[in-house]
Scaffold this active site. Structure first.
Site, mmCIF file in Angstrom:
data_model
loop_
_atom_site.group_PDB
_atom_site.id
_atom_site.type_symbol
_atom_site.label_atom_id
_atom_site.label_comp_id
_atom_site.label_asym_id
_atom_site.label_seq_id
_atom_site.Cartn_x
_atom_site.Cartn_y
_atom_site.Cartn_z
ATOM 1 N N THR A 42 0.826 -1.238 -0.087
ATOM 2 C CA THR A 42 -0.075 -0.169 -0.332
ATOM 3 C C THR A 42 0.819 1.203 -0.252
ATOM 4 O OG1 THR A 42 -0.334 0.266 2.436
ATOM 5 C CG2 THR A 42 -1.786 -1.101 1.492
ATOM 6 N N SER A 43 0.032 2.341 -0.295
ATOM 7 C CA SER A 43 1.115 3.710 -0.358
ATOM 8 C C SER A 43 1.241 4.043 1.287
ATOM 9 C CB SER A 43 0.241 4.866 -1.080
ATOM 10 O OG SER A 43 -1.168 4.793 -0.531
ATOM 11 N N SER A 44 0.456 3.518 2.128
ATOM 12 C CA SER A 44 0.924 3.875 3.356
ATOM 13 C C SER A 44 2.004 3.169 4.297
ATOM 14 C CB SER A 44 -0.442 4.088 4.258
ATOM 15 O OG SER A 44 -0.954 2.679 4.518
ATOM 16 N N CYS A 45 2.211 1.969 3.885
ATOM 17 C CA CYS A 45 3.105 1.116 4.481
ATOM 18 C C CYS A 45 3.797 0.175 3.393
ATOM 19 C CB CYS A 45 2.409 0.244 5.599
ATOM 20 S SG CYS A 45 3.281 -0.895 6.430
ATOM 21 N N GLY A 46 4.955 0.042 3.603
ATOM 22 C CA GLY A 46 5.778 -1.006 2.730
ATOM 23 C C GLY A 46 6.202 -2.345 3.358
#
Length: 282
Positions: free
Chosen positions: A113-117
């Site tokens: 996701t864009s919030s957590c890699g």
């Protein structure tokens, strides 16, 4: 190339007042599939733009490459639409001869996701065994007063944030002069950092000795890990670090600064690199 921003009709509502309907500007978020030598490695949600930098930085973070000539080619593949239109959301990367392809077991069979890699104990172990660069011996020193100017410089250079208010940024600074070397924006803070590292790969600047990585978000373990993989000795953030990132920075000899706001900061590791001229630490 896909759009960086998009317009959408919205309704702004303030309690007790009539609604206001107008168009607003949003940061675009689209998937990017990264393939290495024809095999899918990962899919990440990102803001389109500087995709080759993003992919190159990701390969550095994963320990697959460590310099620019390790990557032979990068090109977009035709999209998966019925008409075969190129969506610019699939990037095919080919490694140079002699560079080992990623182990199939590292294939990401899930959406990043864009919030957590990508994070966790396995990632820590991988960094300890695969990192090419050692930042412990880096002699970089950063003047504290100069360091406090970095957040404003970063914000002033965020062109897309000014339009949308919805993007993270990462910038690389010269630790001695304070010069901003590069800035990248993305909906994902880890993507913004990968884009910065990917730029450095393209410029053949790794390891990034004598530099400061400034991020507009919190200093997570993953960002500290990425900094180490690129040989960056100082990581600074406007918000807090996690306990794991602080422990990690201490273990590998990295300087970690959080809550860098106004004229103050909190140093969580590597205090010796932050100087105040003749002033002694209290």
């Amino acid at each position: 190339m896909g759009r960086v921003t998009a317009r959408r009709k919205i309704t702004r509502l303030t309690v007790g007042q009539a609604p206001i309907r107008r168009e607003d500007v949003l940061a675009v978020e689209e998937p990017l599939e990264m393939r290495v030598n024809g095999r899918s490695l990962a899919v990440t949600m990102r803001t389109p733009g500087h995709d080759v930098d993003l992919a190159s930085g990701f390969l550095v973070s994963e320990g697959i490459i460590s310099q620019g000539d390790h990557l032979a080619t990068a090109r977009y593949c035709a999209g998966a639409t019925a008409e075969g239109v190129n969506t610019y959301n699939v990037l095919d990367l080919h490694l140079a001869p002699g560079v080992a392809a990623p182990d199939p077991s590292t294939q990401r069979n899930f959406l990043t996701t864009s919030s957590c890699g990508l994070c966790g104990k396995e990632s820590i172990d991988a960094v300890r065994t695969k990192s090419t660069w050692d930042v412990r011996a880096d002699a970089a020193r950063v003047d504290a007063e100069m360091l406090t100017t970095f957040p404003d410089k970063l914000r002033e250079a965020q062109a897309v944030f000014e339009k949308t208010g919805g993007l993270h940024a990462a910038a690389l600074f010269n630790a001695h002069t304070g010069e901003m070397l590069v800035l990248r924006e993305d909906v994902g803070r880890h993507n913004a950092v990968d884009k910065v590292i990917g730029w450095a790969v393209k410029e053949n600047l790794l390891p990034l000795r004598g530099t400061v990585l400034m991020v507009s978000s919190r200093a997570s373990f993953e960002l500290a890990q990425k900094a180490l993989m690129a040989g960056i000795p100082v990581l600074a953030a406007v918000s807090a670090p996690s306990s794991l990132s602080a422990e990690f920075a201490h273990e590998v000899g990295m300087t970690l600064v959080g809550f860098l706001r106004g004229d103050s900061m909190v140093i969580y590791a590597g205090e010796e690199r932050i100087t105040q001229g003749a002033l002694a630490a209290v």
